[in-house]
Design a protein around this motif. Sequence first.
Motif, PDB file in Angstrom:
ATOM      1  N   SER A 147      -8.076  -5.593  -4.810  1.00  0.00           N
ATOM      2  CA  SER A 147      -8.167  -6.353  -3.572  1.00  0.00           C
ATOM      3  C   SER A 147      -7.431  -7.690  -3.706  1.00  0.00           C
ATOM      4  N   ASP A 172      -6.653   0.699   2.381  1.00  0.00           N
ATOM      5  CA  ASP A 172      -6.859   1.124   0.994  1.00  0.00           C
ATOM      6  C   ASP A 172      -7.754   2.359   0.850  1.00  0.00           C
ATOM      7  N   ARG A 228     -12.281   1.804  -4.356  1.00  0.00           N
ATOM      8  CA  ARG A 228     -10.831   1.601  -4.235  1.00  0.00           C
ATOM      9  C   ARG A 228     -10.124   2.472  -5.260  1.00  0.00           C
ATOM     10  N   SER A 286       0.820  -1.225   0.000  1.00  0.00           N
ATOM     11  CA  SER A 286       0.000   0.000   0.000  1.00  0.00           C
ATOM     12  C   SER A 286       0.846   1.263   0.000  1.00  0.00           C
ATOM     13  N   THR A 309      -1.170   4.494  -1.033  1.00  0.00           N
ATOM     14  CA  THR A 309      -2.248   5.024  -0.192  1.00  0.00           C
ATOM     15  C   THR A 309      -1.797   5.431   1.206  1.00  0.00           C
TER      16      THR A 309
END
Length: 309
Positions: free
Chosen positions: A205, A97, A200, A14, A17
């Motif tokens: 995912s 996320d 998202r 991630s 983000t």
Amino acid sequence: MSPQLSIVIPVYNSQITLPHLVSRLREVLDQQYAAYEIVLVDDGSRDQSWSILEQLKAAHGARLRIARLLINSGQHNATLCGLNLSRGEIVITMDDDLQNPPEEIPKLVEAIQRGFDLAIGAYDSKKHSRFRNLGGHIVDMALQGIFRLPTGFQLTSFRAARRPVVENACHMGGVFPYITAMLFANASSYTNVPVCHEPRGHGRSNYNLRRSLKLVANLLFSYSSYPVWLMLALTIGAFLVSLVFGILTIIRALSQDISVPGWASTVVIVSLFNAMTMLSLTVFGVYLARISQQLTRSRRPYVIRDLHD
């Protein structure tokens, strides 16, 4: 002095983000809570997530606590690690996320302050993929059956719990933890809190239908006796069928001329004892399942490689 609030977030791939997530969290939390901590657990990410976390730690100081697991252990194990590290009187769990808006955190906190042990976010509209929604629905059905939840009760990873609930859940241990089940097992009161669910923004995912089915199997075998009772029902059914078949065979043997001596008695005995063997195996299965649960709780589900408080 323990912080009022802990935000626990498992992190996996991630790097994009994370800066936005921490920035939005700080903006919300600084305005409403004097004492809080953000606990981020890197679950063996393959991108630069850990480097980003170290930079964020340097920038935000004591507000952030970061940990990195030795190997990828799964979202639930990473969350369990974060719960063990948390110190807040109220603990929030959320995804990394940005689909769980930080601005919705006060709603969950307010529900706990009203007296509930566990508050779970209920999305107005899920923005997951179709297959993840299907998998999530299967998992929800299993949990609703195990804990006898009201029809329509939503189960998400965006939730808040009291400190005693979190501590007792952590003490449960287990190699295959399922956080929602562990929290429900230690909460006497719970509620759904309406929250937003955002699309998202980056990546995709890691969950799919296969992983959701694997979670269902983990849930059923670790937190319920449903598989055992299913086998017991099948065994009783087999016993009844063999009993009826045996009676019919005896009637046929008495009323008709059977050319093979001993055929009737052999069929009856084999059918009866096969059913009894299945029943015995089921009973042994109950004991083995209980022993397995006790043994697996003695093992650690994750190993921390680095920790920065």
